[in-house]
Design a protein around this motif. Sequence first.
Motif, PDB file in Angstrom:
ATOM      1  N   THR A  73       0.847  -1.190   0.000  1.00 52.95           N
ATOM      2  CA  THR A  73       0.000   0.000   0.000  1.00 52.95           C
ATOM      3  C   THR A  73       0.882   1.239   0.000  1.00 52.95           C
ATOM      4  OG1 THR A  73      -1.978   1.006   0.981  1.00 52.95           O
ATOM      5  CG2 THR A  73      -0.253   0.329   2.503  1.00 52.95           C
ATOM      6  N   GLU A  74       0.276   2.377  -0.264  1.00 52.64           N
ATOM      7  CA  GLU A  74       0.960   3.655  -0.205  1.00 52.64           C
ATOM      8  C   GLU A  74       0.003   4.686   0.371  1.00 52.64           C
ATOM      9  OE1 GLU A  74       2.259   4.377  -4.227  1.00 52.64           O
ATOM     10  OE2 GLU A  74       0.343   3.740  -5.010  1.00 52.64           O
ATOM     11  N   PHE A 107       4.542   7.747   1.664  1.00 58.18           N
ATOM     12  CA  PHE A 107       5.025   6.596   2.433  1.00 58.18           C
ATOM     13  C   PHE A 107       4.493   5.325   1.800  1.00 58.18           C
ATOM     14  CE2 PHE A 107       5.287   3.636   5.956  1.00 58.18           C
ATOM     15  CZ  PHE A 107       6.499   3.987   6.546  1.00 58.18           C
ATOM     16  N   ARG A 108       5.340   4.323   1.715  1.00 58.78           N
ATOM     17  CA  ARG A 108       4.964   3.030   1.116  1.00 58.78           C
ATOM     18  C   ARG A 108       5.140   1.910   2.136  1.00 58.78           C
ATOM     19  NH1 ARG A 108       6.031   2.715  -4.705  1.00 58.78           N
ATOM     20  NH2 ARG A 108       6.872   0.641  -4.382  1.00 58.78           N
ATOM     21  N   ILE A 109       4.356   0.859   1.956  1.00 58.01           N
ATOM     22  CA  ILE A 109       4.577  -0.389   2.689  1.00 58.01           C
ATOM     23  C   ILE A 109       4.834  -1.456   1.638  1.00 58.01           C
ATOM     24  CG2 ILE A 109       3.614  -2.148   4.215  1.00 58.01           C
ATOM     25  CD1 ILE A 109       1.922   0.044   5.504  1.00 58.01           C
ATOM     26  N   CYS A 141      11.444   6.299   3.724  1.00 56.79           N
ATOM     27  CA  CYS A 141       9.979   6.475   3.849  1.00 56.79           C
ATOM     28  C   CYS A 141       9.226   5.268   3.297  1.00 56.79           C
ATOM     29  CB  CYS A 141       9.515   7.758   3.187  1.00 56.79           C
ATOM     30  SG  CYS A 141       9.998   9.217   4.133  1.00 56.79           S
ATOM     31  N   LYS A 142       9.747   4.100   3.631  1.00 55.10           N
ATOM     32  CA  LYS A 142       9.144   2.849   3.187  1.00 55.10           C
ATOM     33  C   LYS A 142       9.288   1.827   4.299  1.00 55.10           C
ATOM     34  CE  LYS A 142      11.677   0.827   0.179  1.00 55.10           C
ATOM     35  NZ  LYS A 142      12.353   0.559  -1.090  1.00 55.10           N
ATOM     36  N   ALA A 143       8.167   1.261   4.749  1.00 53.12           N
ATOM     37  CA  ALA A 143       8.203   0.166   5.711  1.00 53.12           C
ATOM     38  C   ALA A 143       8.311  -1.129   4.920  1.00 53.12           C
ATOM     39  CB  ALA A 143       6.953   0.159   6.576  1.00 53.12           C
TER      40      ALA A 143
END
Length: 99
Positions: A4-5, A13-15, A74-76
């Motif tokens: 997702t974003e 932010f992204r996952i 900025c990415k989990a």
Amino acid sequence: MLLTECFLDGRYFRIESTTHALQRMKERDIDSELVNGIILSLGEKLLEYNDSGDEIAIVDQENNLAVIIEVRECKAVVITVIDRANIHIKDGTLLEEIA
């Protein structure tokens, strides 16, 4: 793989997930939307972990899950998902507990 974003505090932010985490989610019949919700429950605190190099274990007692992530650029990135909340946390992994 992108899960997702969104925007956190005005920042994109992204996952994303590793192949390993996707395999564990499939094996354990864990929905990616639930994983996203657990991660996003930390809200803007995720930005505090950005580029720290720390692994974070997010333990969700209600759903009896633990999601292990690292936040960079900025990415989990989901490293793995464990289908029980009572897990051994390895040294150096930070712990976040949610209800």
